[in-house]
Design an enzyme around this catalytic site. Sequence first.
Site, PDB file in Angstrom:
ATOM      1  CG  HIS A  51       7.117  25.412  17.432  1.00 21.59           C
ATOM      2  ND1 HIS A  51       6.192  26.405  17.630  1.00 21.59           N
ATOM      3  CD2 HIS A  51       7.074  25.104  16.109  1.00 21.59           C
ATOM      4  CE1 HIS A  51       5.597  26.690  16.473  1.00 21.59           C
ATOM      5  NE2 HIS A  51       6.105  25.918  15.546  1.00 21.59           N
ATOM      6  CD  GLU A  86      12.481  23.499  13.668  1.00 20.38           C
ATOM      7  OE1 GLU A  86      12.611  23.625  12.432  1.00 20.38           O
ATOM      8  OE2 GLU A  86      11.445  23.794  14.280  1.00 20.38           O
ATOM      9  CG  ASN A  98      11.368  18.952   9.105  1.00 23.74           C
ATOM     10  OD1 ASN A  98      10.225  18.524   9.132  1.00 23.74           O
ATOM     11  ND2 ASN A  98      11.713  20.138   9.597  1.00 23.74           N
ATOM     12  NE  ARG A 158       9.698  19.574  13.396  1.00 25.54           N
ATOM     13  CZ  ARG A 158       9.415  20.823  13.104  1.00 25.54           C
ATOM     14  NH1 ARG A 158       9.853  21.342  11.989  1.00 25.54           N
ATOM     15  NH2 ARG A 158       8.712  21.541  13.927  1.00 25.54           N
ATOM     16  NE  ARG A 163      -0.894  25.991  12.372  1.00 26.79           N
ATOM     17  CZ  ARG A 163       0.303  25.545  12.774  1.00 26.79           C
ATOM     18  NH1 ARG A 163       0.471  25.129  14.019  1.00 26.79           N
ATOM     19  NH2 ARG A 163       1.317  25.516  11.952  1.00 26.79           N
TER      20      ARG A 163
END
Length: 395
Positions: free
Chosen positions: A180, A378, A9, A92, A240
């Site tokens: 996600h 993940e 990742n 990923r 964000r």
Amino acid sequence: MTDRILTINAGSSSIKLALFAATPMLPMLVRGQIEGIGAAPRLVLRAPDGTVLDQHAIEPARVSDHASALDALLASLAPHLGRDLVAAVGHRVVHGGATFVAPIAVGDTVMSALRALEPLAPLHQPHNLAGIEAARRAFPSALQVACFDTAFHRTQPWVSDTYALPRAYYERGVRRYGFHGLSYESVMARLALDAPDVARGRLVLAHLGNGASLCAVSGSRAQATTMGFSPLDGLPMGTRTGQIDPGVLLYLMTEDGLDAAGLADLLNRRSGMLGLSGLSNDVRTLEAAGTAEASGALDYFVAHTVREIGGLAATLGGLDGLVFSGGIGENAWRLRARIVEALGFLGVDLDVAANRRSDPVVSIPGSRVVARIVPADEEAAIARHTAAFARSERP
Ligand code: AMP
């Protein structure tokens, strides 16, 4: 000798890696990460239970890019790999565009197609692809598999997938891709084992971390999500904005002369809970601060998360389960309590003590809507995809 599966990742200044045995249960053997690539690199290697096996700073000159960071991680992993063979590497990849709806083996042609998607995710995709390039060099004979954060959402209906722009924009790829996805896949896989009845129902999955999004699922398929064309939309996040009237952007362009780079910096790095609090993007810091601005930032996060969950429950025509994951979803019990209590009108009844302990189930027995915590994993989702791909490729 047993085959191994490696997951990678690769972010902007970090690489996370995990090693799995390619046996049916896919046990994780060791995981590691380097943060601060190009600045002040630091390597940590951990056992699956979190015990630190190795931890040290690295001279910045030795780890200046993703290839040298991967080399350093692999060197520290070598004693755990022994003579075992890395048969496949799963990556990923944030963006699969409209084309890649499932994991895919990466050769030169796919690599070019993934490069073409870089403008859609300029802050993430180039780093993900740098990780693939580094792994192709390090393991030239291993299968390389790209697993996409957008893929989980490709089942959503057109009304959830498009913007109300002229149709030609959808055709050229201006869509609500959602992100996600690997986290959501891992949550659904865990839920299918732990609570299969819940997994089949109408669910809102809440991935609440420094990046945050929601996904509405029914019949185990994604129906709508809060992130859209980019990971900027939807919930407010650490730095964000989340949802914002595009009119604000037009105003800032006209009045302040902000260009694309200036807007990207404002919306991605200086807003969200950091911008509102003027203090931090970290919920723990904000909870401890107790200033009006810090409390206001947390209030905004709770209010807009509640509002978006309500919207997705309406999309699903009702709610059977609410599932929390991510650093905030799994740990920030005060915020979780406020969110669940505000949604009481939908039929979810908080178990105050269980929530305080961050138990797997945080609603009371008999609550019509079940509220659960399912840690996102993940790496496990990537490893499962990669192992399945490796099996299907075998003659
Ligand atoms: P993530 O991006 O998923 O790693 O989540 C990071 C966020 O989780 C940060 O805002 C942290 O403050 C928050 N977080 C992690 N642990 C806790 C905790 N024990 N209590 C409150 N917030 C936490």
